[in-house]
Design a protein around this motif. Structure first.
Motif, PDB file in Angstrom:
ATOM      1  N   THR A 110       0.853  -1.212  -0.018  1.00  0.00           N
ATOM      2  CA  THR A 110      -0.096   0.065  -0.159  1.00  0.00           C
ATOM      3  C   THR A 110       0.750   1.216  -0.011  1.00  0.00           C
ATOM      4  O   THR A 110       1.849   1.180   0.472  1.00  0.00           O
ATOM      5  N   ARG A 111       0.237   2.246  -0.531  1.00  0.00           N
ATOM      6  CA  ARG A 111       1.015   3.562  -0.471  1.00  0.00           C
ATOM      7  C   ARG A 111       0.290   4.443   0.436  1.00  0.00           C
ATOM      8  O   ARG A 111       0.605   5.505   0.502  1.00  0.00           O
ATOM      9  N   GLY A 112      -0.861   3.927   1.150  1.00  0.00           N
ATOM     10  CA  GLY A 112      -1.629   4.639   1.977  1.00  0.00           C
ATOM     11  C   GLY A 112      -0.741   4.797   3.388  1.00  0.00           C
ATOM     12  O   GLY A 112       0.220   4.611   3.593  1.00  0.00           O
ATOM     13  N   THR A 113      -1.730   4.703   4.640  1.00  0.00           N
ATOM     14  CA  THR A 113      -1.378   4.970   5.785  1.00  0.00           C
ATOM     15  C   THR A 113      -1.064   3.753   6.351  1.00  0.00           C
ATOM     16  O   THR A 113      -1.889   2.719   6.455  1.00  0.00           O
ATOM     17  N   ILE A 114      -0.078   3.228   7.004  1.00  0.00           N
ATOM     18  CA  ILE A 114       0.178   2.195   7.658  1.00  0.00           C
ATOM     19  C   ILE A 114       0.481   2.493   9.302  1.00  0.00           C
ATOM     20  O   ILE A 114       0.920   3.348   9.946  1.00  0.00           O
ATOM     21  N   THR A 115      -0.386   1.761  10.236  1.00  0.00           N
ATOM     22  CA  THR A 115      -0.610   2.102  11.356  1.00  0.00           C
ATOM     23  C   THR A 115       0.117   1.041  12.538  1.00  0.00           C
ATOM     24  O   THR A 115       0.072  -0.179  12.201  1.00  0.00           O
ATOM     25  N   ALA A 116       0.891   1.552  13.423  1.00  0.00           N
ATOM     26  CA  ALA A 116       1.456   0.648  14.471  1.00  0.00           C
ATOM     27  C   ALA A 116       0.727   0.324  15.687  1.00  0.00           C
ATOM     28  O   ALA A 116      -0.401   1.185  15.769  1.00  0.00           O
ATOM     29  N   PRO A 117       0.716  -0.672  16.186  1.00  0.00           N
ATOM     30  CA  PRO A 117      -0.104  -1.053  17.423  1.00  0.00           C
ATOM     31  C   PRO A 117       0.019  -0.224  18.820  1.00  0.00           C
ATOM     32  O   PRO A 117      -0.926  -0.208  19.319  1.00  0.00           O
ATOM     33  N   GLU A 118       1.214   0.286  18.711  1.00  0.00           N
ATOM     34  CA  GLU A 118       1.435   1.265  19.747  1.00  0.00           C
ATOM     35  C   GLU A 118       2.339   2.245  19.497  1.00  0.00           C
ATOM     36  O   GLU A 118       3.027   2.359  18.269  1.00  0.00           O
ATOM     37  N   GLY A 119       2.272   3.312  20.259  1.00  0.00           N
ATOM     38  CA  GLY A 119       3.054   4.726  20.030  1.00  0.00           C
ATOM     39  C   GLY A 119       4.002   4.660  21.103  1.00  0.00           C
ATOM     40  O   GLY A 119       4.329   3.817  21.932  1.00  0.00           O
ATOM     41  N   LEU A 120       4.734   6.003  21.135  1.00  0.00           N
ATOM     42  CA  LEU A 120       5.622   6.131  22.114  1.00  0.00           C
ATOM     43  C   LEU A 120       4.913   6.489  23.592  1.00  0.00           C
ATOM     44  O   LEU A 120       3.945   6.812  23.415  1.00  0.00           O
ATOM     45  N   TRP A 121       5.951   6.078  24.604  1.00  0.00           N
ATOM     46  CA  TRP A 121       5.262   6.173  25.773  1.00  0.00           C
ATOM     47  C   TRP A 121       4.900   7.363  26.114  1.00  0.00           C
ATOM     48  O   TRP A 121       5.748   8.562  25.825  1.00  0.00           O
ATOM     49  N   GLN A 122       3.846   7.792  26.652  1.00  0.00           N
ATOM     50  CA  GLN A 122       3.384   9.273  27.090  1.00  0.00           C
ATOM     51  C   GLN A 122       3.399   9.213  28.802  1.00  0.00           C
ATOM     52  O   GLN A 122       2.187   8.827  29.410  1.00  0.00           O
ATOM     53  N   PRO A 123       4.321   9.495  29.417  1.00  0.00           N
ATOM     54  CA  PRO A 123       4.424   9.522  30.778  1.00  0.00           C
ATOM     55  C   PRO A 123       3.356  10.122  31.715  1.00  0.00           C
ATOM     56  O   PRO A 123       2.935   9.924  32.792  1.00  0.00           O
ATOM     57  N   GLY A 203       4.738   9.614  17.900  1.00  0.00           N
ATOM     58  CA  GLY A 203       4.768  10.452  18.932  1.00  0.00           C
ATOM     59  C   GLY A 203       2.961  10.751  19.370  1.00  0.00           C
ATOM     60  O   GLY A 203       2.868  10.900  20.061  1.00  0.00           O
ATOM     61  N   GLY A 204       2.252  10.680  17.958  1.00  0.00           N
ATOM     62  CA  GLY A 204       0.864  11.169  18.515  1.00  0.00           C
ATOM     63  C   GLY A 204       0.115  10.386  17.472  1.00  0.00           C
ATOM     64  O   GLY A 204      -1.027   9.707  17.652  1.00  0.00           O
ATOM     65  N   LEU A 205       0.629  10.226  16.275  1.00  0.00           N
ATOM     66  CA  LEU A 205      -0.282   9.363  15.182  1.00  0.00           C
ATOM     67  C   LEU A 205      -0.014   7.894  15.140  1.00  0.00           C
ATOM     68  O   LEU A 205      -1.014   7.078  14.632  1.00  0.00           O
ATOM     69  N   THR A 206       0.795   7.409  15.732  1.00  0.00           N
ATOM     70  CA  THR A 206       1.019   5.794  15.457  1.00  0.00           C
ATOM     71  C   THR A 206       0.928   5.570  14.352  1.00  0.00           C
ATOM     72  O   THR A 206       0.679   4.424  14.040  1.00  0.00           O
ATOM     73  N   SER A 207       1.458   6.130  13.089  1.00  0.00           N
ATOM     74  CA  SER A 207       1.391   5.861  11.845  1.00  0.00           C
ATOM     75  C   SER A 207       2.359   6.342  10.753  1.00  0.00           C
ATOM     76  O   SER A 207       2.971   7.399  11.250  1.00  0.00           O
ATOM     77  N   PHE A 208       2.639   5.776   9.532  1.00  0.00           N
ATOM     78  CA  PHE A 208       3.455   6.297   8.695  1.00  0.00           C
ATOM     79  C   PHE A 208       2.555   6.444   7.264  1.00  0.00           C
ATOM     80  O   PHE A 208       1.924   5.436   6.958  1.00  0.00           O
ATOM     81  N   SER A 209       2.999   7.637   6.540  1.00  0.00           N
ATOM     82  CA  SER A 209       2.526   7.679   5.065  1.00  0.00           C
ATOM     83  C   SER A 209       3.411   8.532   4.418  1.00  0.00           C
ATOM     84  O   SER A 209       4.329   8.772   4.901  1.00  0.00           O
ATOM     85  N   SER A 210       3.480   8.102   3.176  1.00  0.00           N
ATOM     86  CA  SER A 210       4.651   8.473   2.205  1.00  0.00           C
ATOM     87  C   SER A 210       4.843  10.046   2.314  1.00  0.00           C
ATOM     88  O   SER A 210       3.717  10.958   2.495  1.00  0.00           O
ATOM     89  N   ASP A 211       6.007  10.517   2.504  1.00  0.00           N
ATOM     90  CA  ASP A 211       6.479  11.800   2.400  1.00  0.00           C
ATOM     91  C   ASP A 211       5.677  12.536   3.717  1.00  0.00           C
ATOM     92  O   ASP A 211       5.351  13.817   3.595  1.00  0.00           O
ATOM     93  N   MET A 212       5.682  11.916   4.762  1.00  0.00           N
ATOM     94  CA  MET A 212       4.860  12.687   6.077  1.00  0.00           C
ATOM     95  C   MET A 212       5.950  13.467   6.634  1.00  0.00           C
ATOM     96  O   MET A 212       5.440  14.379   7.590  1.00  0.00           O
ATOM     97  N   THR A 213       7.202  13.614   6.411  1.00  0.00           N
ATOM     98  CA  THR A 213       8.166  14.695   6.694  1.00  0.00           C
ATOM     99  C   THR A 213       7.686  15.946   6.324  1.00  0.00           C
ATOM    100  O   THR A 213       7.772  17.141   6.948  1.00  0.00           O
ATOM    101  N   ALA A 214       7.296  16.148   5.099  1.00  0.00           N
ATOM    102  CA  ALA A 214       6.607  17.430   4.387  1.00  0.00           C
ATOM    103  C   ALA A 214       7.511  18.705   4.808  1.00  0.00           C
ATOM    104  O   ALA A 214       7.255  19.572   5.205  1.00  0.00           O
ATOM    105  N   GLY A 215       8.703  18.310   4.375  1.00  0.00           N
ATOM    106  CA  GLY A 215       9.833  19.316   4.489  1.00  0.00           C
ATOM    107  C   GLY A 215      10.467  19.802   5.786  1.00  0.00           C
ATOM    108  O   GLY A 215      11.256  20.617   5.643  1.00  0.00           O
ATOM    109  N   ARG A 216       9.921  19.176   6.757  1.00  0.00           N
ATOM    110  CA  ARG A 216      10.773  19.284   7.939  1.00  0.00           C
ATOM    111  C   ARG A 216      12.126  19.178   8.276  1.00  0.00           C
ATOM    112  O   ARG A 216      12.722  20.095   8.893  1.00  0.00           O
ATOM    113  N   GLY A 217      12.660  18.498   7.366  1.00  0.00           N
ATOM    114  CA  GLY A 217      14.130  18.416   7.421  1.00  0.00           C
ATOM    115  C   GLY A 217      14.643  19.478   6.817  1.00  0.00           C
ATOM    116  O   GLY A 217      15.872  19.820   7.511  1.00  0.00           O
TER     117      GLY A 217
END
Length: 297
Positions: A110-123, A203-217
């Motif tokens: 898929t080129r869509g969004t893939i979702t992880a079962p868990e995200g980063l710990w939020q203390p 950190g919040g979305l627990t997912s990845f999609s293509s080009d999600m960095t959107a120029g942040r680098g």
């Protein structure tokens, strides 16, 4: 107010971590335009491995390893093969974006969004703290910034990096191993970019999609320039860019009476203005210093 601060910190953290990576590279004389690609690879790897193993810590570890390996490749091309760092950095970004999309299609079909079962710990989740969704990476980022400042400004390794960036021939004559020092700085930057990508994806979305960095680098690279290649300056610039992005989001939610395209452009417009003003101020400072030197002579 708390919501604005929370969102600003979440937006600023990936930029700040990538900006620290760019700062390590810039201090040793390499302008790193591969930050975007490394962030994208870190984001994809952290999510993909977390999906495969069900363990977010394993995802973070693999993301750091992959980004470190790409940083070694970047070092070999720029230092050993003497390629232009700007071109090599852009090539690394293209490789990172393309390879992440290709791996996503190959592994997950898929080129869509893939979702992880868990995200980063939020203390702070469920504690009544006014910013409950801050991840562990956001919380420890100030410590990473402080550690980077200590390493770059108060350690022998940091002095060696600065000497290589400013006076490479003098550094070599002083017995500093330029190639090894640059390799270490770039690998550290690769790990920081992996953390930046993981925060962006987990950190919040627990997912990845293509080009999600959107120029942040590239915004992170602008933060390096705006911060004068200083870790604290780069961090402050990243916070400014994070707040600008949050302002753009809130402008959309509040339905400001301006075109939506202009609202979406707001963070990038502020980035361009900030970098342009910095360039003007630096040129004026250089002219004033030169004039003062002529008066003294």
């Amino acid at each position: 107010m708390w919501q604005f601060l929370e969102t600003s910190l979440q937006d600023a953290t990936p930029i700040a971590l990538a900006a620290l990576a760019g700062t390590f590279a810039a201090r040793c004389g390499i302008f790193h335009l591969g930050l975007e690609g490394l962030m994208c690879v870190g984001a994809f790897t952290s999510v993909a491995v977390t999906i495969g193993t069900g363990n977010v810590l394993t995802g973070l570890t693999f993301a750091a390893i992959v980004c470190a390996m790409l940083s070694v490749l970047f070092w070999a091309i720029t230092v050993k093969l003497k390629a232009d760092p700007i071109i090599a950095g852009l090539a690394l970004t293209t490789l990172g974006l393309g390879a992440s999309t290709f791996a996503q299609e190959t592994i997950f079909s898929t080129r869509g969004t893939i979702t992880a079962p868990e995200g980063l710990w939020q203390p702070f989740a469920g504690t009544g703290f006014p910013m409950p969704t801050l991840s562990i990476i956001v919380i420890v980022t100030p410590l990473i910034i402080l550690a980077s400042w200590i390493v770059l400004r108060r350690s022998q390794f940091g002095f060696s990096i600065s000497a290589i960036g400013e006076f490479p021939y003098a550094a070599r004559s002083a017995g500093i191993n330029i190639d090894r020092t640059r390799l270490t700085a770039l690998v550290i930057g690769g790990v920081l970019c992996a953390l930046a990508g993981a925060q962006l994806a987990l950190g919040g979305l627990t997912s990845f999609s293509s080009d999600m960095t959107a120029g942040r680098g590239f915004i992170a690279f602008s933060a390096v320039v705006l911060g004068g290649s200083h870790p604290l300056g780069a961090a402050a610039a990243s916070l400014f860019f994070g707040a600008a992005n949050t302002l753009g989001i809130q402008a959309q939610l509040a339905k400001w009476p301006v075109p939506l395209e202009l609202v979406l452009m707001l963070p990038y417009i502020l980035t361009i203005v900030a970098v342009a003003l910095t360039g003007v101020l630096l040129r004026k400072g250089a002219v004033a210093q030169s004039a003062f030197g002529e008066l003294r002579s």
